[in-house]
Design a protein around this motif. Structure first.
Motif, PDB file in Angstrom:
ATOM      1  N   LEU A  84     -11.029 -26.326  12.325  1.00 25.44           N
ATOM      2  CA  LEU A  84      -9.615 -26.531  12.644  1.00 25.44           C
ATOM      3  C   LEU A  84      -9.523 -27.846  13.413  1.00 25.44           C
ATOM      4  O   LEU A  84      -9.844 -27.909  14.598  1.00 25.44           O
ATOM      5  CB  LEU A  84      -9.065 -25.366  13.473  1.00 25.44           C
ATOM      6  CG  LEU A  84      -9.155 -23.986  12.826  1.00 25.44           C
ATOM      7  CD1 LEU A  84      -8.583 -22.930  13.768  1.00 25.44           C
ATOM      8  CD2 LEU A  84      -8.440 -23.954  11.486  1.00 25.44           C
ATOM      9  N   ARG A  85      -9.117 -28.902  12.720  1.00 29.51           N
ATOM     10  CA  ARG A  85      -9.104 -30.247  13.302  1.00 29.51           C
ATOM     11  C   ARG A  85      -7.734 -30.557  13.904  1.00 29.51           C
ATOM     12  O   ARG A  85      -6.716 -30.372  13.249  1.00 29.51           O
ATOM     13  CB  ARG A  85      -9.459 -31.281  12.233  1.00 29.51           C
ATOM     14  CG  ARG A  85      -9.548 -32.690  12.756  1.00 29.51           C
ATOM     15  CD  ARG A  85     -10.215 -33.624  11.779  1.00 29.51           C
ATOM     16  NE  ARG A  85      -9.547 -33.657  10.486  1.00 29.51           N
ATOM     17  CZ  ARG A  85     -10.072 -34.243   9.400  1.00 29.51           C
ATOM     18  NH1 ARG A  85     -11.260 -34.803   9.453  1.00 29.51           N
ATOM     19  NH2 ARG A  85      -9.404 -34.259   8.265  1.00 29.51           N
ATOM     20  N   ALA A  86      -7.753 -31.030  15.158  1.00 26.19           N
ATOM     21  CA  ALA A  86      -6.516 -31.386  15.861  1.00 26.19           C
ATOM     22  C   ALA A  86      -6.692 -32.746  16.520  1.00 26.19           C
ATOM     23  O   ALA A  86      -7.815 -33.161  16.824  1.00 26.19           O
ATOM     24  CB  ALA A  86      -6.188 -30.336  16.919  1.00 26.19           C
ATOM     25  N   LYS A  87      -5.586 -33.415  16.766  1.00 26.60           N
ATOM     26  CA  LYS A  87      -5.616 -34.691  17.489  1.00 26.60           C
ATOM     27  C   LYS A  87      -5.712 -34.422  18.990  1.00 26.60           C
ATOM     28  O   LYS A  87      -5.262 -33.386  19.478  1.00 26.60           O
ATOM     29  CB  LYS A  87      -4.352 -35.492  17.192  1.00 26.60           C
ATOM     30  CG  LYS A  87      -4.270 -35.960  15.766  1.00 26.60           C
ATOM     31  CD  LYS A  87      -3.027 -36.814  15.553  1.00 26.60           C
ATOM     32  CE  LYS A  87      -3.047 -37.391  14.149  1.00 26.60           C
ATOM     33  NZ  LYS A  87      -1.793 -37.229  13.443  1.00 26.60           N
ATOM     34  N   ALA A  88      -6.251 -35.386  19.720  1.00 21.44           N
ATOM     35  CA  ALA A  88      -6.419 -35.263  21.169  1.00 21.44           C
ATOM     36  C   ALA A  88      -5.089 -34.984  21.871  1.00 21.44           C
ATOM     37  O   ALA A  88      -5.039 -34.198  22.819  1.00 21.44           O
ATOM     38  CB  ALA A  88      -7.074 -36.522  21.734  1.00 21.44           C
ATOM     39  N   VAL A 102     -16.088 -15.486   7.755  1.00 20.23           N
ATOM     40  CA  VAL A 102     -15.385 -16.761   7.877  1.00 20.23           C
ATOM     41  C   VAL A 102     -15.511 -17.176   9.339  1.00 20.23           C
ATOM     42  O   VAL A 102     -15.123 -16.415  10.227  1.00 20.23           O
ATOM     43  CB  VAL A 102     -13.894 -16.632   7.487  1.00 20.23           C
ATOM     44  CG1 VAL A 102     -13.167 -17.959   7.694  1.00 20.23           C
ATOM     45  CG2 VAL A 102     -13.749 -16.143   6.045  1.00 20.23           C
ATOM     46  N   ILE A 103     -16.069 -18.367   9.581  1.00 17.01           N
ATOM     47  CA  ILE A 103     -16.294 -18.822  10.948  1.00 17.01           C
ATOM     48  C   ILE A 103     -15.330 -19.959  11.258  1.00 17.01           C
ATOM     49  O   ILE A 103     -15.218 -20.911  10.481  1.00 17.01           O
ATOM     50  CB  ILE A 103     -17.750 -19.312  11.140  1.00 17.01           C
ATOM     51  CG1 ILE A 103     -18.739 -18.183  10.810  1.00 17.01           C
ATOM     52  CG2 ILE A 103     -17.982 -19.762  12.572  1.00 17.01           C
ATOM     53  CD1 ILE A 103     -19.383 -18.315   9.491  1.00 17.01           C
ATOM     54  N   LEU A 104     -14.635 -19.841  12.381  1.00 22.46           N
ATOM     55  CA  LEU A 104     -13.691 -20.861  12.811  1.00 22.46           C
ATOM     56  C   LEU A 104     -14.310 -21.702  13.916  1.00 22.46           C
ATOM     57  O   LEU A 104     -14.748 -21.165  14.937  1.00 22.46           O
ATOM     58  CB  LEU A 104     -12.399 -20.210  13.322  1.00 22.46           C
ATOM     59  CG  LEU A 104     -11.657 -19.335  12.311  1.00 22.46           C
ATOM     60  CD1 LEU A 104     -10.471 -18.654  12.981  1.00 22.46           C
ATOM     61  CD2 LEU A 104     -11.202 -20.149  11.105  1.00 22.46           C
ATOM     62  N   ILE A 105     -14.363 -23.014  13.684  1.00 24.83           N
ATOM     63  CA  ILE A 105     -14.876 -23.937  14.689  1.00 24.83           C
ATOM     64  C   ILE A 105     -13.799 -24.978  14.994  1.00 24.83           C
ATOM     65  O   ILE A 105     -12.860 -25.152  14.219  1.00 24.83           O
ATOM     66  CB  ILE A 105     -16.187 -24.631  14.247  1.00 24.83           C
ATOM     67  CG1 ILE A 105     -15.954 -25.585  13.063  1.00 24.83           C
ATOM     68  CG2 ILE A 105     -17.266 -23.601  13.928  1.00 24.83           C
ATOM     69  CD1 ILE A 105     -17.135 -26.494  12.733  1.00 24.83           C
TER      70      ILE A 105
END
Length: 167
Positions: free
Chosen positions: A101-105, A4-7
């Motif tokens: 792993l998507r995050a806001k600025a 499992v790769i986390l980007i």
């Protein structure tokens, strides 16, 4: 399930999520930045300062190539800029399931504003640098990802549970 790769962007939680996920899934963790630091015997900041970003990006690709030959059943956390190169996105796909792993600025800035170890955020107007870099990287993160998890407003337990459910 395999690797499992986390980007995701720096500060999105890859390292912490990777550690927590490794306990949950009983897998070892590999962090490409730490692997490169070990091999180079110096910090990422020093590599950037002494040899430049292009050199570091080549080291990331070499590290991924090695992992495609050796890694099995691991959690692999990669540097925030790694998915920018097409060859790296191809290697990530060969390596296993890729979770973005998507995050806001704003979230990233709040997490990193006191972190002096991030070479790309040194200097003036770090918030603007974060926003610009994120805009440049987002399409490549999405291209590389099998699964996208929004991390804003979630604790690590919620993030890990969502990843586990979606794998």
């Amino acid at each position: 399930m395999g690797n499992v790769i986390l980007i995701g962007f720096m500060g999105c939680g890859k390292t912490t999520v990777g550690l927590k996920l490794s306990y949950r899934l009983r897998k070892t963790v590999t962090d490409t930045d730490k692997e490169i630091e070990k091999e180079e015997k110096r910090s990422i900041s020093d590599i950037f300062a002494q040899d430049g970003e292009a050199y570091f990006r080549e080291k990331e690709t070499e590290c991924l190539r090695r992992l495609t030959e050796t890694a099995g059943n691991q959690i692999i956390s990669v540097g925030g800029g790694l998915p920018m190169r097409e060859i790296n996105r191809e290697l990530l796909g060969q390596l296993g399931q890729v979770v973005y792993l998507r995050a806001k600025a704003e979230t990233i800035y709040e997490r990193l504003k006191y972190d002096a170890t991030r070479p790309l955020l040194q200097g003036e107007r770090p918030q603007e640098k974060i926003r610009i870099l994120m805009e440049q990287r987002e399409p490549n993160y999405e291209k590389a990802a099998d699964i996208i998890v929004d991390v804003d407003g979630k604790d690590f337990e919620q993030i890990v549970s969502e990843i586990e459910r979606r794998l």
